[in-house]
Design a protein around this motif. Sequence first.
Motif, PDB file in Angstrom:
ATOM      1  N   ASP A  92       5.798   6.682   1.024  1.00  0.00           N
ATOM      2  CA  ASP A  92       6.024   5.491   1.276  1.00  0.00           C
ATOM      3  C   ASP A  92       5.451   4.344   0.985  1.00  0.00           C
ATOM      4  O   ASP A  92       4.139   4.573   0.956  1.00  0.00           O
ATOM      5  N   SER A  93       5.870   3.129   0.809  1.00  0.00           N
ATOM      6  CA  SER A  93       5.118   1.961   0.528  1.00  0.00           C
ATOM      7  C   SER A  93       5.331   1.136   1.734  1.00  0.00           C
ATOM      8  O   SER A  93       6.242   0.937   2.431  1.00  0.00           O
ATOM      9  N   LEU A  94       4.076   0.487   2.160  1.00  0.00           N
ATOM     10  CA  LEU A  94       4.018  -0.647   3.211  1.00  0.00           C
ATOM     11  C   LEU A  94       3.465  -1.720   2.807  1.00  0.00           C
ATOM     12  O   LEU A  94       2.557  -1.916   2.081  1.00  0.00           O
ATOM     13  N   ASN A  95       4.009  -2.939   3.388  1.00  0.00           N
ATOM     14  CA  ASN A  95       3.488  -4.214   3.457  1.00  0.00           C
ATOM     15  C   ASN A  95       2.152  -4.372   3.779  1.00  0.00           C
ATOM     16  O   ASN A  95       1.893  -3.929   5.295  1.00  0.00           O
ATOM     17  N   LEU A  96       1.164  -4.796   3.190  1.00  0.00           N
ATOM     18  CA  LEU A  96      -0.375  -4.965   3.515  1.00  0.00           C
ATOM     19  C   LEU A  96      -0.679  -6.210   3.536  1.00  0.00           C
ATOM     20  O   LEU A  96      -0.377  -7.183   2.508  1.00  0.00           O
ATOM     21  N   LEU A 103      -4.092   5.895   2.789  1.00  0.00           N
ATOM     22  CA  LEU A 103      -3.199   4.931   1.778  1.00  0.00           C
ATOM     23  C   LEU A 103      -4.025   4.601   0.942  1.00  0.00           C
ATOM     24  O   LEU A 103      -5.185   4.556   0.713  1.00  0.00           O
ATOM     25  N   ARG A 104      -3.287   4.143  -0.377  1.00  0.00           N
ATOM     26  CA  ARG A 104      -3.901   3.633  -1.591  1.00  0.00           C
ATOM     27  C   ARG A 104      -3.558   2.082  -1.478  1.00  0.00           C
ATOM     28  O   ARG A 104      -2.492   1.472  -1.649  1.00  0.00           O
ATOM     29  N   ALA A 105      -4.707   1.328  -1.769  1.00  0.00           N
ATOM     30  CA  ALA A 105      -4.491  -0.265  -1.724  1.00  0.00           C
ATOM     31  C   ALA A 105      -4.138  -0.532  -3.216  1.00  0.00           C
ATOM     32  O   ALA A 105      -4.597   0.060  -4.056  1.00  0.00           O
ATOM     33  N   PRO A 106      -3.340  -1.522  -3.329  1.00  0.00           N
ATOM     34  CA  PRO A 106      -3.147  -2.209  -4.665  1.00  0.00           C
ATOM     35  C   PRO A 106      -4.137  -2.753  -5.293  1.00  0.00           C
ATOM     36  O   PRO A 106      -5.011  -3.146  -4.632  1.00  0.00           O
ATOM     37  N   PHE A 161      -7.900   4.203   1.716  1.00  0.00           N
ATOM     38  CA  PHE A 161      -8.390   3.885   3.162  1.00  0.00           C
ATOM     39  C   PHE A 161      -7.530   4.729   4.087  1.00  0.00           C
ATOM     40  O   PHE A 161      -6.411   5.032   3.788  1.00  0.00           O
ATOM     41  N   SER A 162      -8.039   4.898   5.246  1.00  0.00           N
ATOM     42  CA  SER A 162      -7.307   5.665   6.224  1.00  0.00           C
ATOM     43  C   SER A 162      -7.294   4.845   7.697  1.00  0.00           C
ATOM     44  O   SER A 162      -8.275   4.000   7.944  1.00  0.00           O
ATOM     45  N   VAL A 163      -6.121   5.103   8.481  1.00  0.00           N
ATOM     46  CA  VAL A 163      -5.942   4.601   9.347  1.00  0.00           C
ATOM     47  C   VAL A 163      -5.566   5.855  10.477  1.00  0.00           C
ATOM     48  O   VAL A 163      -4.911   6.554  10.073  1.00  0.00           O
ATOM     49  N   ALA A 206       0.945  -1.225  -0.228  1.00  0.00           N
ATOM     50  CA  ALA A 206       0.087   0.055  -0.205  1.00  0.00           C
ATOM     51  C   ALA A 206       0.984   1.257  -0.115  1.00  0.00           C
ATOM     52  O   ALA A 206       2.036   1.115   0.613  1.00  0.00           O
ATOM     53  N   GLU A 207       0.601   2.324  -0.456  1.00  0.00           N
ATOM     54  CA  GLU A 207       1.280   3.586  -0.374  1.00  0.00           C
ATOM     55  C   GLU A 207       0.619   4.530   0.096  1.00  0.00           C
ATOM     56  O   GLU A 207      -0.756   5.048   0.144  1.00  0.00           O
ATOM     57  N   ILE A 208       1.330   5.447   0.903  1.00  0.00           N
ATOM     58  CA  ILE A 208       0.792   6.414   1.755  1.00  0.00           C
ATOM     59  C   ILE A 208       0.634   7.810   0.775  1.00  0.00           C
ATOM     60  O   ILE A 208       1.417   7.846   0.241  1.00  0.00           O
ATOM     61  N   VAL A 209      -0.508   8.152   0.733  1.00  0.00           N
ATOM     62  CA  VAL A 209      -0.897   9.274  -0.119  1.00  0.00           C
ATOM     63  C   VAL A 209      -1.171  10.623   0.865  1.00  0.00           C
ATOM     64  O   VAL A 209      -0.858  11.731   0.175  1.00  0.00           O
ATOM     65  N   ALA A 210      -1.312  10.564   2.061  1.00  0.00           N
ATOM     66  CA  ALA A 210      -1.362  11.509   2.898  1.00  0.00           C
ATOM     67  C   ALA A 210      -1.031  11.348   4.329  1.00  0.00           C
ATOM     68  O   ALA A 210      -1.541  10.264   4.847  1.00  0.00           O
TER      69      ALA A 210
END
Length: 214
Positions: free
Chosen positions: A189-193, A135-138, A168-170, A110-114
Amino acid sequence: MFTGLVTDVGEVVSVSGDDRLRRIRIRSAYDPATIALGASIACSGPCLTAVAVEGVAGGCEFSVDAAAETLALTTVGTWVAGTRVNLERSLKIGDELGGHLVTGHVDGRAEIVARESVTGGIGDPQWAPSDRFTLRAPGGLARFIAQKGSVCLDGTSLTVNTVAGNLFSVLLIPHTLAVTTWGRRRQGDSLNLEVDLIARYAARLTEAQPALAD
């Protein structure tokens, strides 16, 4: 199995190998006596196997091997010496399940967009603000993410606040920002989802209904 509750933030000491297989050495505050060879450790999400461990001042250094699929599907392929990683040892029978059931099998990145600060709002000026991450889900994974449901991001169990399409947001409270790698996370940044295990199986059962009806 894991819970998504981070118990240490480790640091990558060295990386060797190529895109087919890499050995990654990680320094941690864990007692080396608590890590057996072959043990599973969630390293910022992916479940990796400890193939070597030795005691050092203040804790231990353990090594894990990451194969081609893990390197391609997760952020592990981008790790270099100095990269900080969220760590969690595998769940034991009788342990408290404080997060949600996490397998350590990453579905994508997933990529953080804000990232924005959210004021405490409880009337105490000393209350530290939390941070909301959008974040943007793949592709293909957004359908597994539901408002008030659970997701695991970089090995951290989190509750989904909002969902809009593939975004989606957390919300991260100050404690989580301080004791995980989230405090350093920024837009881009990219995060493992890893999506919720129950959501994955529920979707599969729904897809299978027409075939079962035939």
